[in-house]
Enzyme design. Structure first.
Site, short mmCIF file in Angstrom:
data_model
loop_
_atom_site.label_atom_id
_atom_site.label_comp_id
_atom_site.label_asym_id
_atom_site.label_seq_id
_atom_site.Cartn_x
_atom_site.Cartn_y
_atom_site.Cartn_z
N HIS A 1 0.55 -1.41 -0.15
CA HIS A 1 0.04 0.27 0.21
C HIS A 1 1.25 0.83 0.46
O HIS A 1 0.81 1.58 1.14
CB HIS A 1 -0.46 0.14 1.15
CG HIS A 1 -1.74 -1.66 1.31
ND1 HIS A 1 -1.26 -2.30 1.40
CD2 HIS A 1 -3.34 -1.48 1.41
CE1 HIS A 1 -2.41 -3.17 1.65
NE2 HIS A 1 -3.57 -2.60 0.95
N HIS B 1 -4.22 3.56 -3.64
CA HIS B 1 -4.01 2.77 -1.92
C HIS B 1 -3.14 1.49 -1.75
O HIS B 1 -2.89 1.79 -1.15
CB HIS B 1 -6.16 2.55 -1.85
CG HIS B 1 -6.15 2.20 -0.32
ND1 HIS B 1 -6.31 0.83 0.43
CD2 HIS B 1 -6.33 3.33 0.73
CE1 HIS B 1 -5.95 1.09 1.37
NE2 HIS B 1 -6.51 1.99 1.87
N HIS C 1 -27.63 -14.77 26.12
CA HIS C 1 -26.70 -14.63 26.93
C HIS C 1 -25.96 -16.06 27.14
O HIS C 1 -24.63 -16.11 28.14
CB HIS C 1 -27.07 -13.95 28.05
CG HIS C 1 -27.45 -12.46 27.56
ND1 HIS C 1 -28.04 -12.10 26.98
CD2 HIS C 1 -26.78 -11.53 28.96
CE1 HIS C 1 -28.10 -11.02 27.11
NE2 HIS C 1 -27.66 -10.46 28.49
N GLU D 1 -16.84 -3.20 25.53
CA GLU D 1 -16.17 -4.99 24.86
C GLU D 1 -15.16 -5.02 23.86
O GLU D 1 -13.79 -4.84 24.64
CB GLU D 1 -17.09 -5.99 25.48
CG GLU D 1 -17.83 -6.36 26.03
CD GLU D 1 -19.64 -6.06 25.47
OE1 GLU D 1 -20.43 -5.67 26.17
OE2 GLU D 1 -19.72 -5.05 24.48
#
Length: 694
Positions: free
Chosen positions: A31, A270, A487, A425
């Site tokens: 890149h 890119h 859960h 998280e």
């Protein structure tokens, strides 16, 4: 540091561009766009502001530099080579080749001077937040009036892709709240990603977004104007001295692939080599006449940072020597923590601690056993930095005497050793990685096991980087009960176990939980995950030593002339023992093996593994999780009792019965295997024995 002349600054930036172009062209992969576009910003930061010593990449008070947009890796490789790190031109020529030090994305531990492994976008800036947090905590803990031994910045380069990733919101919002004023991020605003111009999918008002986080934002900087970039860095550094200091985002408008006459400003530059014709056109446009990988002597000399780096570290060493005289105990503790060594008292007192835990007859949920272990171990591990993603009361990651870090009532940063990360998280996991990479801390953080899906890529990165990070995952199975299948973890433990270099512990009682913590703390070369129950579990290790548990799997209960093995982990060890008792009543002797950590067990000698799980004994494995993982131990002829569906919402006892995770089912499976072995016949399986199909 003295700024070079404008012409020399231009040539120094062009050196980055040409090295990047040549390396990518030689590899036919890479890149080049970001290194070419950010070269001017990099020259200003690395040549005029960054405090580092190429001769000692691990100097504790160096500034940290993170290339969050890690696909532009030739930018940092060029900088490391030019400034004098042990990264010779031969490695630049070997860009992206097998066993080179210049991998496709930067890798910590592989390349001298690389602070973190980046590539998964958004995680580098989040690691940077963790590094800045570590710096601020250590400064609060160790600096004394007139003795600033911890005083450095964390600089991060990031692009549009990092800002599109949701983790950037999680980590950067927390950085603003915590006023991490020595964190400086440079946003490479070039308007291009792989699919082209970003206006079709990214129209955020980034400056206002970061202002809302509580950052100091310097917008509208011309990323190709060294004077403008330099002024922005000076303003950012000034924030660090303010009582109300904030992290800084410097928004730099750049042209991706700057210097390429025909591809600059397009997505074509890119992520692909320019091609021979465009490489030549770029050299001509930049006025670069040197041959590929040949650096002109005057430019090489201008970039060489070894002398000033050694001087900077020497000056710090003098300050630290004075600190050692004035505060010898604190100096020794700082050095110990930065080396990653544990207190001698940890090993000395560990037998006593484990003996006390082993003597407790109570039935605890292993999440509570985890907190009990923390209460006992935390005084021996002052480098602990705990936390939870808004579930402290459920994960039980706090411990007696812990101090909550964050903002005080006046909005000022307050030292502590436990942080409420909020519902973040992924951000929490990546921030913990940054703290571990910085040094001085053993970070751990908690959430429910099912939410490890949110943080999984950061867990993987910790394993890839071999960092000592501890994940506390509670509510580990259908045993959590009424919260239901959203859960209840079914596939999470097996899937975590297959991440290379991650130790996954699922303990059965208090002693196994304590040993899991000890193993995670002692391990310097990788992370650990502790998967813990919500429901109470009885003590099962009355006649077991901590040394046995440390093997990852061991014989928990054996009978003479055992005819089968029952293999279990976590909350199902209790069921294995119940099944063993039922079978004994029917005259069938068995062995129960507890396997709290398959990863550790698999590292034991083959002789030990065969002693625990001899091949001639048929095996039944039981775990309230997806069964496929256990096939490696029971083989095609064994039985695995587990979950092949999602859970249900009901009390835990009812769920275990409904899904057939029971001692009776284990007993019946063992009887079938024993009968087959005795008669050398293929088994006929009753419907209730085969792995669950509910």
């Amino acid at each position: 540091m003295t700024a070079p002349t404008p012409e020399m600054a231009r040539q120094m930036a062009n050196a980055i561009r040409i090295l990047s172009v040549d390396a990518v062209e030689k590899a036919k992969s890479g890149h080049p766009g970001a290194p070419m576009g950010m070269a001017d910003i990099a020259e200003v930061l690395w040549n005029r502001h960054l405090r580092h010593n190429p001769a000692n990449p691990h100097w504790s008070d160096r500034d940290r530099f993170v290339l969050s947009n890690g696909h532009g890796s030739m930018l940092i490789y060029a900088l490391l080579h030019l400034t004098g790190y042990d990264l010779p031109m031969g490695e630049i020529k070997s860009f992206r080749q097998l066993h080179s030090q210049t991998a496709g994305h930067p890798e910590v531990g592989l390349t001298p001077g690389v602070e973190t492994t980046t590539g998964p976008l958004g995680q580098g800036i989040s690691n940077g937040v963790g590094m800045a947090l570590a710096e601020k905590l250590l400064a609060h803990q160790f600096n004394r009036h007139g003795h600033a031994i911890v005083d450095h910045f964390t600089y991060v380069f990031l692009g549009d892709g990092c800002l599109m990733e949701g983790i950037s919101h999680e980590a950067c919002a927390l950085a603003g709240t915590l006023r991490l004023s020595k964190l400086v991020a440079f946003y490479d605003d070039n308007g291009i990603s792989i699919d082209g111009h970003v206006e079709g999918w990214f129209t955020d008002d980034t400056p206002r977004r970061f202002e809302a986080y509580g950052w100091h934002v310097i917008a509208g900087v011309d990323g190709h104007d060294p004077a403008a970039v330099d002024a922005a860095v000076q303003a950012a550094k000034a924030q660090a001295g303010l009582a109300e200091g904030k992290p800084t985002l410097i928004c730099c408008k750049t042209v991706i692939g700057k210097g390429s006459p025909n591809k600059a400003g397009t997505h074509d530059v890119h992520g692909a080599a320019l091609g021979a014709a465009e490489v030549q056109a770029t050299r001509e446009a930049l006025g670069w006449t040197a041959a590929p990988f040949d650096m002109p002597a005057d430019i090489a000399a201008a970039w060489d940072a070894r002398e000033r780096g050694q001087a900077a570290e020497a000056a710090w060493s003098q300050r630290f020597a004075a600190y050692q005289v004035a505060f010898p105990a604190e100096a020794a503790e700082f050095e110990r923590r930065m080396k990653g060594d544990l207190l001698p008292a940890f090993a000395d007192k560990l037998p006593e601690v484990l003996a006390a835990i082993a003597a407790r007859p109570d039935a605890f949920a292993t999440r509570k056993s985890s907190q009990n272990a923390l209460d006992a171990l935390a005084p021996l591990v002052p480098e602990f930095f705990g936390g939870s993603a808004d579930l402290t009361g459920s994960n039980l990651t706090n411990f007696k005497g812990c101090v909550k870090a964050g903002r005080d009532d006046n909005g000022q940063f307050k030292w502590g050793n436990h942080l409420s990360y909020g519902v973040r998280e992924f951000g929490m996991a990546a921030i913990m990685n940054g703290m571990a990479l910085h040094g001085g801390f053993i970070p751990y953080g908690g959430t429910f096991l099912t939410f490890s899906d949110y943080s999984r890529n950061a867990i993987r990165m910790a394993a890839l980087m071999k960092q000592r990070v501890i994940h506390v995952f509670t509510h580990d199975s259908i045993g959590l009960g009424e919260d239901g299948p959203t859960h209840q973890s079914v596939e999470h433990v097996p899937s975590l176990r297959i991440i290379p270099n991650l130790d996954v512990w699922r303990p059965a009682d208090g002693l196994e939980t304590a040993v899991a913590w000890v193993s995670a703390i002692e391990r310097k070369d990788g992370p650990a995950a502790l998967c813990l129950s919500r429901q109470n579990l009885p003590r099962v290790t009355e006649r077991v030593s901590a040394g046995q548990i440390r093997q990852g799997g061991y014989v928990l209960s054996d009978m003479d002339q055992a005819r089968a093995i029952i293999l279990a982990t976590g909350s199902e060890v209790e069921l294995a023992l119940q099944a063993q008792a039922k079978l004994a009543g029917e005259g069938i002797a068995t062995r129960v093996v507890s396997m709290p950590c398959t990863n550790v067990f698999d590292r034991q000698s083959q002789a030990y593994q065969m002693d625990v799980l001899p091949l001639h004994l048929p095996t039944v494995a039981i775990e309230a999780a997806h069964p496929d993982f256990w096939r490696k131990y029971v083989g095609r002829t064994g039985v695995v009792i587990g979950m092949t569906s999602f859970g249900e919402s009901a009390p835990a006892k009812d769920l275990y019965a409904h899904f057939g995770i029971t001692a009776d089912r284990v007993r019946d499976a063992v009887k079938v295997l024993v009968h087959r072995a005795a008669h050398r016949a293929e088994p006929t399986w009753p419907d209730h024995i085969v792995p669950s199909t509910h």
